[in-house]
Design an enzyme around this catalytic site. Sequence first.
Site, PDB file in Angstrom:
ATOM      1  N   ASP A 125       7.418  25.287 -21.328  1.00 32.74           N
ATOM      2  CA  ASP A 125       6.669  24.061 -21.204  1.00 32.74           C
ATOM      3  C   ASP A 125       6.136  23.114 -22.253  1.00 32.74           C
ATOM      4  O   ASP A 125       5.719  23.867 -23.849  1.00 32.74           O
ATOM      5  CB  ASP A 125       4.582  25.361 -20.772  1.00 32.74           C
ATOM      6  CG  ASP A 125       3.725  24.277 -20.124  1.00 32.74           C
ATOM      7  OD1 ASP A 125       3.973  24.859 -18.805  1.00 32.74           O
ATOM      8  OD2 ASP A 125       3.131  24.137 -20.754  1.00 32.74           O
ATOM      9  N   ARG A 140      -1.780  17.330  -7.956  1.00 34.53           N
ATOM     10  CA  ARG A 140      -2.871  16.967  -6.503  1.00 34.53           C
ATOM     11  C   ARG A 140      -4.952  16.966  -6.962  1.00 34.53           C
ATOM     12  O   ARG A 140      -4.507  18.036  -7.340  1.00 34.53           O
ATOM     13  CB  ARG A 140      -2.530  17.126  -5.522  1.00 34.53           C
ATOM     14  CG  ARG A 140      -1.610  16.059  -4.838  1.00 34.53           C
ATOM     15  CD  ARG A 140      -1.374  16.791  -3.525  1.00 34.53           C
ATOM     16  NE  ARG A 140      -2.337  16.214  -2.737  1.00 34.53           N
ATOM     17  CZ  ARG A 140      -1.615  16.681  -0.842  1.00 34.53           C
ATOM     18  NH1 ARG A 140      -0.905  17.643  -0.477  1.00 34.53           N
ATOM     19  NH2 ARG A 140      -2.640  15.801  -0.449  1.00 34.53           N
ATOM     20  N   VAL A 183      10.211  21.658  -7.666  1.00 31.95           N
ATOM     21  CA  VAL A 183       8.747  21.574  -7.035  1.00 31.95           C
ATOM     22  C   VAL A 183       7.944  20.496  -6.761  1.00 31.95           C
ATOM     23  O   VAL A 183       7.030  20.376  -5.882  1.00 31.95           O
ATOM     24  CB  VAL A 183       8.347  22.972  -6.870  1.00 31.95           C
ATOM     25  CG1 VAL A 183       7.445  23.343  -6.502  1.00 31.95           C
ATOM     26  CG2 VAL A 183       9.520  23.748  -7.037  1.00 31.95           C
ATOM     27  N   HIS A 243       8.344  17.527   3.201  1.00 33.44           N
ATOM     28  CA  HIS A 243       7.100  18.162   2.571  1.00 33.44           C
ATOM     29  C   HIS A 243       5.477  16.796   2.889  1.00 33.44           C
ATOM     30  O   HIS A 243       5.460  16.654   0.618  1.00 33.44           O
ATOM     31  CB  HIS A 243       7.492  18.883   1.394  1.00 33.44           C
ATOM     32  CG  HIS A 243       5.653  20.005   0.842  1.00 33.44           C
ATOM     33  ND1 HIS A 243       5.429  21.543   1.305  1.00 33.44           N
ATOM     34  CD2 HIS A 243       5.815  19.886  -0.244  1.00 33.44           C
ATOM     35  CE1 HIS A 243       4.883  21.463   1.446  1.00 33.44           C
ATOM     36  NE2 HIS A 243       4.775  20.685  -0.313  1.00 33.44           N
TER      37      HIS A 243
END
EC number: 1.1.1.37
Length: 318
Positions: free
Chosen positions: A37, A86, A122, A179
Amino acid sequence: MAKSSKVSIVGAGGNVGSIVAYSVAMQGLAHEVILVDRDKDRAQGKALDMNQAAAAMRTHSIVRAANDYTDIEGSKVVVITAGFPRKPGMSRDDLLFANADIVSEVVENVVKHAPDSIIIVVTNPLDTMTYVALKKSGFPKNRVIGMAGILDGARMTHFIYEKLGFGAGQIRATVIGGHGDYMVPLPRYSTVAGIPITDLLTPQELQEVVEATKNGGAQIVKLMGTSAYFAPGKATAIMVEAILQDSKKIYPCSTLLEGEYGVHGIPNGVPVTLGANGVEEIIELQLTPREREEFQRSVDSVKELIDVLENQNYFGEK
């Protein structure tokens, strides 16, 4: 356990990445779990917390925060959850270029430091980011997989249970397609203890389940102000488990189609067998004309986004 039981999660400081890492570590699926990260302090804090949880569980997994991408060397699986989330009112499509840049940067480092790994994508928009990872990595298609249908199927399973009020743990729901807004829930291939769901719910109830499934992610965004993470994280961990254990289990995943379902050169969610080589076989379902039409709409929606990238020469091709 797989010969290489090292899993790296890029974007592990975020909610989904954290859940993936936690699930893998708590199940003892991998000896090493690497958290990558940009916020290194956050990654170190999460690694410390997870290691203490692993000690309580008495699992052998060791969680480490990466200093840089060299720490992913030797990974059997690299999970990419990095990306902008999102927000309320934002479609997955709005994220296109920003997240394509992030995925491209991550994949460049995966190719350099973990060239034999299997990539699980993902980041949204999922199917398009899977395509970006494929193009940027040059990996064979079986080693670049998008997480999609396991999550969507789990959502459909939950909504079926809400309608029935029984059968928890015995419901198996199937969702194919992209998706996103054009996913294709398949009641015909969904059961409760082997009983077709079409025998238990009315057409109206089935339609309500389908609509709830399609809106499942947006509903959570509306309620929480951010994307879901428990279910997506667990769905991803299930994929990691199938690969590390070479289980050959069938799960719906986003994979590049090259003639299957009449589709060429576009990733989309279909049932596949997952094993040590990633996607080992694509299962072709017998679809009705209406289901095939809905699936084609899903494929077209992904192609539109890919075309946006290619029209900007995003992949550097002439």
